[in-house]
Design an enzyme around this catalytic site. Structure first.
Site, PDB file in Angstrom:
ATOM      1  N   LYS A  35      27.112 -56.648  50.420  1.00 34.22           N
ATOM      2  CA  LYS A  35      27.134 -56.650  48.960  1.00 34.22           C
ATOM      3  C   LYS A  35      28.555 -56.913  48.472  1.00 34.22           C
ATOM      4  O   LYS A  35      29.515 -56.363  49.004  1.00 34.22           O
ATOM      5  CB  LYS A  35      26.643 -55.312  48.410  1.00 34.22           C
ATOM      6  CG  LYS A  35      25.143 -55.135  48.448  1.00 34.22           C
ATOM      7  CD  LYS A  35      24.724 -53.875  47.732  1.00 34.22           C
ATOM      8  CE  LYS A  35      23.212 -53.755  47.656  1.00 34.22           C
ATOM      9  NZ  LYS A  35      22.772 -52.560  46.922  1.00 34.22           N
ATOM     10  N   GLU A  65       8.219 -44.142  45.032  1.00 32.63           N
ATOM     11  CA  GLU A  65       7.845 -43.314  43.890  1.00 32.63           C
ATOM     12  C   GLU A  65       6.613 -42.471  44.164  1.00 32.63           C
ATOM     13  O   GLU A  65       6.505 -41.322  43.709  1.00 32.63           O
ATOM     14  CB  GLU A  65       7.622 -44.198  42.656  1.00 32.63           C
ATOM     15  CG  GLU A  65       8.874 -44.871  42.139  1.00 32.63           C
ATOM     16  CD  GLU A  65       9.175 -46.211  42.806  1.00 32.63           C
ATOM     17  OE1 GLU A  65      10.148 -46.861  42.411  1.00 32.63           O
ATOM     18  OE2 GLU A  65       8.424 -46.600  43.747  1.00 32.63           O
ATOM     19  N   ARG A 123       4.395 -46.393  39.094  1.00 35.51           N
ATOM     20  CA  ARG A 123       4.063 -46.658  40.489  1.00 35.51           C
ATOM     21  C   ARG A 123       3.540 -45.408  41.198  1.00 35.51           C
ATOM     22  O   ARG A 123       2.991 -45.499  42.280  1.00 35.51           O
ATOM     23  CB  ARG A 123       5.295 -47.194  41.215  1.00 35.51           C
ATOM     24  CG  ARG A 123       5.996 -48.316  40.477  1.00 35.51           C
ATOM     25  CD  ARG A 123       7.040 -48.997  41.310  1.00 35.51           C
ATOM     26  NE  ARG A 123       6.450 -50.065  42.094  1.00 35.51           N
ATOM     27  CZ  ARG A 123       7.093 -50.738  43.040  1.00 35.51           C
ATOM     28  NH1 ARG A 123       8.332 -50.424  43.346  1.00 35.51           N
ATOM     29  NH2 ARG A 123       6.495 -51.705  43.698  1.00 35.51           N
TER      30      ARG A 123
END
Length: 645
Positions: A288, A374, A402
């Site tokens: 990243k 979730e 979700r």
């Protein structure tokens, strides 16, 4: 000396589609990567957006479009916030200046934006399912094309990704889809001592010689005692170099890990995999923030920055900003944990976004980041609650969707005391429709045992959280992204009267039932209380801060119905099934018949843009509220006739 300005992107400026990329020589691709990375940094520094993740996918994006015949071959990018290089190479280079701006391009893939965006993705872990569907559609239709899912290591923590792997790795009616899953792993590194060997081994494994030799050996040994030994030896030998056994067990041919920034490794490996049949799995390692030292050093800080100067980096604000609702929650969570040892904090991979950094630091044994999972987060909280703990699930409104089945069956049906702190309620601005928290009032208030609190400002948010924590049952407390009106926050914990609203303004207008303007009451849910109060000054309307969408203050509703000619409900959630619908249901149940105007988010997806402008356009600022009320109740005689029934 020439006055002609130097083109900072001489190669990228010639790229209008992936076909232009495929016309380049391999030796030109590193320069293209440098220019794409530069353009990403320059664009995001002006518009804001996701930076670290996109700097990390530059070479992978170039290699994919170089090797695959896009858009005929399908690329499905998971989550989608890593697709800026993809957008740049697919005809949207110059449109990057409009990124996430109203009327501009989205920060995520969108099918209606480009034929190269084959699937809309903004919630995680959906890419493998979608790509598998596309690959099987190609087989069913007799088309020769490939489907590629690019998924991050964080998104691989979700059960849906493994459900898709489990399904994609087996034949259906004798058919296997030609799908490639690329795991973009940016949370680990390949150590230098094994780098060269790893690259060689990976290319060997992806090549035709290795595949042919392996299959040939299997056929020869199939009916001998050596077969099982050879199979196990192959698995364990590969295991010395790669962590791929689990993906092989799903039915995928695993290749990797390889350096996701090395085009000389990426391209031949992708070329080999492109020509192989059936489900393939490529593990690439990226970094990243690659190429921008500040983002490399702190990828979290540069994950989704607002505009900044790339030469200086992100600077701290010179003046202290107003406290955000997220910060209010974070402060309350720490204070409440100090007072209640039974409190446990849970987040599905949103520690920073949900304001839990300080809680994690101070209460590490009571902090749980479950990853992008979730469903598990909700049921995990239910298990904790069964044992007498008081779990607080910090989750964005859009992500609670979700875990809806778990919310109903595992929490509400058992009436367990789980507090859901719903951040990003209502419109969220630049992230657009995929991240907007439009539906939580509607989908939570219809569940038995659920309570829904809608605080209007920062101090009331703290009180609502405390109130929900004390309640012996499931509660949601919803609050928007960003700051409120700047209401001073009391340190003392004070609960709200359960299920009760409050009057914030009384109209001086008498209830007419005759000549004159009708007496109007506005019932506000959440932070729209404040534009409602402003509109009420111009309208001379009464205003109630309802505080609870469930249990609704039916006594206050009845009182307002008795003393006013018309009611107006206001919420920053969907109108259909929302808090206004709760008021209508209450009026009907109590036998009242008077005009009601419901204001809220319309039955459409509101696109990305600056939140204040969006709210103005859909009529939920003070001026819009006043305008809607005047238009609806312009015919005073009609209002009066209904009120006199």
């Amino acid at each position: 000396m020439s006055d002609t300005p130097v083109n900072p992107l001489p190669l990228l400026s010639t790229i209008d589609s992936p076909a232009d990329v495929r016309r380049l020589s391999r030796s030109q691709l590193p320069q293209l990567a440098d220019e794409v990375r530069s353009h990403v940094l320059d664009s995001v520094s002006k518009t804001g957006g996701h930076l670290s993740s996109n700097l990390g996918t530059v070479e992978l994006t170039i290699a994919l479009h170089y090797v695959y015949d896009t858009p005929r071959d399908r690329l499905v990018w998971d989550v989608g916030h890593q697709t800026y290089p993809h957008k740049i190479l697919t005809g949207r280079r110059d449109a990057m200046s409009t990124l996430r701006q109203q009327g501009g391009i989205s920060g995520f893939p969108r099918r209606d934006e480009s034929e190269y965006d084959t699937f809309g993705t903004a919630h995680s872990s959906t890419s493998i399912s979608a790509a598998h569907g596309m690959a099987m559609a190609a087989r069913i239709k007799g088309e020769s094309r490939r489907a590629v899912a690019i998924i991050g290591d964080g998104a691989m923590t979700a059960g849906m990704a493994f459900e898709a792997l489990n399904n994609a790795g087996v034949a259906h009616g004798g058919l296997l889809g030609d799908v490639l899953v690329i795991l973009n792993d940016n949370d680990m590194s390949i150590s230098p001592p094994v780098g060269a060997l790893n690259k060689y081994f990976t290319r060997l494994m992806s090549g035709k010689f290795y595949a042919a030799a392996r299959e040939g050996a299997k056929s020869v040994l199939k009916h001998t005692p050596l077969y099982e030994f050879a199979r196990r030896f192959e698995e364990h030998t590969k295991g010395m170099f790669v962590p791929g056994t689990i993906f092989e067990e799903f039915g995928f041919n695993y290749v990797g890990p390889i350096d996701g920034h090395d085009l000389d490794s990426l391209i031949p490996t992708l070329e080999n995999l492109r020509d192989k049949k059936g489900p393939q799995f490529l593990h690439v390692v990226t970094r990243k923030g690659q190429g921008y030292k500040l983002a490399e050093a702190d990828p979290v800080k540069y994950h989704g920055p607002t505009p900044f100067n790339p030469a200086e980096g992100i600077k701290p604000a010179t003046t202290p900003p107003k406290k955000t609702f997220t910060q209010v929650f974070g402060d309350w969570l720490c204070d409440m944990a100090e007072a209640d040892p039974k409190l446990v904090g849970i987040t599905p991979a949103m520690r920073e976004g949900s304001g839990m950094v300080e809680f994690h630091k101070r209460f590490p044994t009571r902090y749980y980041d479950v990853g992008i999972a979730e469903q598990h987060a909700v049921t995990f909280a239910a298990g904790l609650a069964c044992e007498g703990l008081k779990p607080v699930v910090a989750i964005y409104s859009t992500f609670l969707q979700r875990g809806y089945d778990q919310l109903i069956h595992d929490v509400a049906l058992q009436n367990l005391p789980v507090l859901f702190a719903l951040d990003r309620a209502g419109l969220v601005g630049a992230d657009g429709a995929t991240h907007a928290g439009n539906y939580d009032i509607a989908f939570t208030r219809c569940i038995p045992n659920m309570s829904v609190l809608t605080p209007s400002d920062e101090n009331e948010c703290r009180r609502a959280l405390y109130t929900g924590h004390l309640h012996n049952g499931p509660v949601t407390v919803r609050y928007p992204r960003g700051a409120g009106v700047g209401e001073p926050i009391a340190k003392e914990m004070v609960a709200l009267p359960w299920g009760k609203g409050e009057m914030r303004r009384h109209s001086a207008q008498p209830q007419t039932h005759g000549d004159g303007a009708p007496r109007i009451a506005i019932l506000a849910f959440g932070t729209l209380l404040y534009p409602a109060l402003k509109a009420a000054e111009a309208l001379d309307a009464s205003v109630a801060n309802m505080r609870f969408a469930k249990p609704l203050d039916t006594e206050l509703v009845a009182e307002l119905a008795r003393t006013h000619d018309a009611l107006v409900t206001i919420e920053d959630g969907c109108i259909m099934g929302g808090a206004g619908s709760a008021v209508m249901e209450s009026l009907q149940a109590q036998g009242f018949s008077l005009p009601v105007l419901q204001l809220g988010l319309p039955d459409l997806y509101v696109e990305h843009g600056e939140p204040g402008k969006l709210m103005s356009q859909i009529g939920l600022d003070a001026a819009g509220i006043e305008r809607s009320v005047r238009q609806r109740f312009l015919n005073v005689a009609e209002v009066r006739a209904v009120a006199n029934k």
